[in-house]
Each structure stands twice: as C-alpha cells, then as structure tokens.
Design an enzyme around this catalytic site. Structure first.
Site, PDB file in Angstrom:
ATOM      1  CE1 TYR A 125      -3.720   2.474   0.911  1.00 32.61           C
ATOM      2  CE2 TYR A 125      -2.580   2.997   3.007  1.00 32.61           C
ATOM      3  CZ  TYR A 125      -3.330   3.161   1.864  1.00 32.61           C
ATOM      4  OH  TYR A 125      -4.482   4.278   2.374  1.00 32.61           O
ATOM      5  CE  LYS A 222      -9.460   1.527   2.531  1.00 28.77           C
ATOM      6  NZ  LYS A 222      -8.262   1.336   2.442  1.00 28.77           N
TER       7      LYS A 222
HETATM    8  C1  LIG Z   1      -7.036   1.717   2.681  1.00 28.13           C
HETATM    9  C2  LIG Z   1      -5.955   1.138   3.098  1.00 28.13           C
HETATM   10  C3  LIG Z   1      -4.991   1.231   3.989  1.00 28.13           C
HETATM   11  C4  LIG Z   1      -5.279   2.323   5.051  1.00 28.13           C
HETATM   12  O1  LIG Z   1      -6.523   2.491   5.855  1.00 28.13           O
HETATM   13  P1  LIG Z   1      -6.998   4.030   6.186  1.00 28.13           P
HETATM   14  O2  LIG Z   1      -8.119   3.486   7.083  1.00 28.13           O
HETATM   15  O3  LIG Z   1      -7.576   4.844   4.848  1.00 28.13           O
HETATM   16  O4  LIG Z   1      -6.073   4.703   6.626  1.00 28.13           O
HETATM   17  C5  LIG Z   1      -4.200   0.342   4.723  1.00 28.13           C
HETATM   18  N1  LIG Z   1      -3.918  -0.714   3.808  1.00 28.13           N
HETATM   19  C6  LIG Z   1      -4.588  -1.052   2.671  1.00 28.13           C
HETATM   20  C7  LIG Z   1      -4.411  -2.281   1.784  1.00 28.13           C
HETATM   21  C8  LIG Z   1      -5.630  -0.236   2.378  1.00 28.13           C
HETATM   22  O5  LIG Z   1      -6.281  -0.326   1.065  1.00 28.13           O
END
Ligand SMILES: *Cc1c(COP(=O)(O)O)cnc(C)c1O
Length: 412
Positions: A125, A222
């Site tokens: 990421y 997510k």
């Molecule tokens: C979005 C995401 C993050 C970070 O999450 P946030 O809550 O937006 O800080 C970490 N790892 C992956 C694979 C992501 O897609």
C-alpha cells in the site's frame, strides 16, 4: 448467563462445537445484560474512569488488568471490537488505531529499532511505502523492497538483523498473491516478525495466524465498517508479539473515538453477508471485463487465468470486491471519457463500502513493477446488482472507444 454465552462463543463449553464465523460476527463482543438489555453496546463517551475506593484504584492499575483506569486504555466498545477482531483473525489480542494507515505504521514502529533491516513487499500500500522510505529510514532502519512473488526465496534477502518482513496479499493496485506460509517459515528462522496487511481478504477469507503471521492489520475503514462512514484501523498480534505491539500503541497514545468504534462493531455484524455478495458481484464483473476487447488484463486472483490463482485457491476462503484492470493503450482524452460517463461507479479513493468505485491508478514507482500495456483502473464492486454495474461499464467503455458520444445525454 453471560459467562455461558462467552464460553459458547469461545467453544469452551463441553460438547458444544465452536460456532461458525457468522454466529461469531453476530454475537461477538455483545453483552446485553451489562447494558440494560440493549442489543448493542451504546457509544460510551469517557476519558476519566473513577474508582469508588483506593483499593479498587490500585487494583485497576495492576498490569494485565483488563479494566481501564483511563479512556485512552480502552472502553467497553474498544474492548468488544478488539476481542471480536482478534477472535476472527485467530490471534491473541488486538488494538485499535484511528485509521488503517496508523495501524500499519504503528505496528512497524512498535517492532523496529535503529540498525534493523526491514523487508517490504514491492506491492505494498503506497502510504506504507512512503512511511518506510521517509520516517523509518530517518530513524535508522534499512528498508529493502522485495518482489511480492518471492515465496520461500525470501531467504536470499534475509539477514541477521532483519527484524520485520512486511507482507500484503494480494498487493495493493497490482494484486500479486504472496506465499505467506513460505515467507513466514523463512523469516522465523532469523527471528524476524511477519507483519501482514490483511485488509483485502478480511479475517473471513484469510486466517493469517494459521499461516505464520505475527501481526495482522485491518484497515477497518474498508470492509469492517463497510459503509464509507468512518476511518478506523486494528492490529492483532500473536501472544509472542502482543506486548511489543500494545506497548508501541500505548506509547504513541493511539486511541479511537466512540462513534467510529460503534460503527465498526455494527459493520462487523453484517460483514459475512456483505463480503459474500461483494465476492459474487466482483467475480461477475471481472469475468465480463476479461472478455472485453478494450481490456488487456484483469488482475483478480480468483480468476482461473490469474498468476496468483493457485496460491489463492490453496490459502484463501474467498475473494473480496476489489481488483484492477489494465486497459489496452488509449489516448488520455478517451480514458477521461470512460470515467466521466460512469453513472453508478463513484470516482474516488478507498473501498470496502456498499457502493462501487473506480480509480485511475498510476503504475507504481517500484523496484520490480509489472509491465502493463495501458492504463490501470482499480475497481471496487459494491452491493448493486451486477447486471447494472456491467451495463454501466459497457456504456462507458463504448464511449471511451468512440462508439457513442462522450458527453452524457447524447444518444446515437
Ligand atoms: C486503505 C488501506 C489502508 C489504510 O486505511 P485508512 O483507514 O484509509 O488509513 C491500509 N492498507 C490497505 C491495503 C488499504 O487499502
């Protein structure tokens, strides 16, 4: 009664099989008897937690006492959320962070020391890449990126001072699968920790601790929250790594607010049904795209032709709704037409909510970037009817190819 509930959930009751994952999602962390019968734990606001006597105050401060003496050390909501996630991931204990990125960065900060060597998958990421190259290098950590497909050959990169091997499977943007068990086996030979970003699969579709992972991270923003209305992260550790992770989080004062925790717990209740629906919809859309003349390649490990398909079949219990497509080369103006025509897909960052999203993604600046014929588009398939999503993509791709006018409302 409540303790019996907990024993049933943990499978500790003689003769009662450990409940299935959907039962644990539905009941995990809930305790109506402690909250006047309310089904959900109310969003409790609190900083100071007072004690009725000096004896109790002293008892609360004893190490390992789960009862908090201050809001920063936890609340009924955070404990319920952390315990439920730790149980689902199959780890020892979990701790919340205000965002997924904070969970990634603080998991690393809690483990690495100056002079350590850190191995990071090249498909990581993006913000974690920046953090490693910026903050961690500044703190004297040597950062090295490796090919995500390396598997057991990670042994050629490991050193005596390798402290952490960071994995993410499938990788962000390009979706390479990693052989987590093979990497973990080699990493543990030199006493390195394996830290995994397990956001794509969630604990429902990949059980990290059964494959040798020491710390597993969820960007709960997510799929766990699932409704695009809160930011939250959570990291789960095995027993051997837990004290380091917890201390690291506490030293940096990491907490999460009650509303976000409430939404994350609520999201967990429906995670199973949502994920299975995301999975089915994404597969349908991905399959349709893989037959489309404008598409050069679909990067989705659950598709039989995908280079990571065998690993996915071996290790994963399902696939979520996020994947990417490499389009055939197309002029920028026509690509713009594709994005502008889409009606049901929002154009935006993040994913894991109920709604579909697209995002143009730049080929990452990587050590071993895959060669891509044309522009890369990341797609998150939400909970809409897949036929409607396909129709939306169909008309946008037609516009991109000049078969219908680019501007909306013009019919040929
Ligand atoms: C979005 C995401 C993050 C970070 O999450 P946030 O809550 O937006 O800080 C970490 N790892 C992956 C694979 C992501 O897609």
């Amino acid at each position: 009664m409540e303790s019996l509930r907990e024993e049933v959930l943990s499978g500790a009751v003689g003769g009662v099989a450990r409940p299935g994952v959907d039962t644990r999602l539905t009941h995990g962390g809930r305790d109506p008897a402690s909250f006047h019968g309310l089904v959900n734990i109310p969003a409790c606001r609190g900083s100071t937690i007072v004690a009725p006597s000096l004896d109790e105050w002293d008892a609360r401060k004893r190490p390992g006492n789960p009862m908090a003496s201050y809001g920063r050390f936890g609340s009924p909501l955070s404990r319920a959320f952390e315990q439920t996630v730790a149980d689902l991931e199959g780890g020892h204990a979990a701790i919340v962070f205000p965002s997924g990125l904070a969970a990634c960065t603080h998991a690393l900060l809690s483990l690495v020391r100056p002079g350590d060597h850190l191995l990071v998958t090249d498909s990581v990421y993006g913000p974690v890449r920046s953090f490693a190259l910026g903050v961690l290098q500044r703190l004297g950590v040597e950062v090295e990126f490796y090919d995500p497909r390396i598997g057991g050959d990670i042994r050629t990169r490991l050193r005596q001072n390798t402290r952490v091997v960071y994995v993410e499977s499938p990788g962000s943007i390009t979706f390479e699968m990693q052989d987590i068990a093979a990497i973990a086996q080699e990493a543990h030979r030199v006493d390195a920790f394996v830290v995994m970003d397990n956001t794509w699969a969630t604990p429902l579709f990949f059980r990290p601790f059964e494959h040798g992972v020491d710390v597993s991270i969820q960007a709960a923003t997510k799929y766990i929250v699932g409704h695009s209305d809160a930011l939250l992260g959570v990291a789960t550790a095995n027993q051997a790594t837990w004290d380091l992770l917890r201390q690291g989080a506490h030293d940096f004062g990491q907490t999460a607010g009650p509303d976000d925790l409430y939404l994350a717990l609520r999201g967990l209740r429906s995670l199973g049904v949502r994920l299975r629906r995301h999975q089915a919809g994404a597969l349908e859309v991905a399959q349709w795209l893989s037959d489309h003349p404008a598409v050069a390649r679909v990067m989705h490990p659950a598709l039989p032709g995908d280079p990571g398909h065998a690993l996915w079949r071996r290790d994963y219990l399902g696939a979520s709704g996020l994947f990417a497509v490499a389009l055939r080369p197309v002029p920028t103006a026509q690509l713009r037409c594709f994005f502008d025509r889409l009606q049901l897909f929002g154009l935006g960052l993040s994913w894991g909510g109920y709604e579909s999203l697209v995002l143009p993604v730049d080929p990452p600046a990587r050590v071993c970037a895959p060669s891509l014929p044309g522009p890369l588009v990341r797609i998150h398939v939400g909970l809409e009817d897949p036929a409607d999503l396909i129709a939306d993509l169909d008309q946008a791709l037609k516009a991109m190819r000049g078969l219908v006018p680019c501007a909306r409302g013009q019919v040929v």
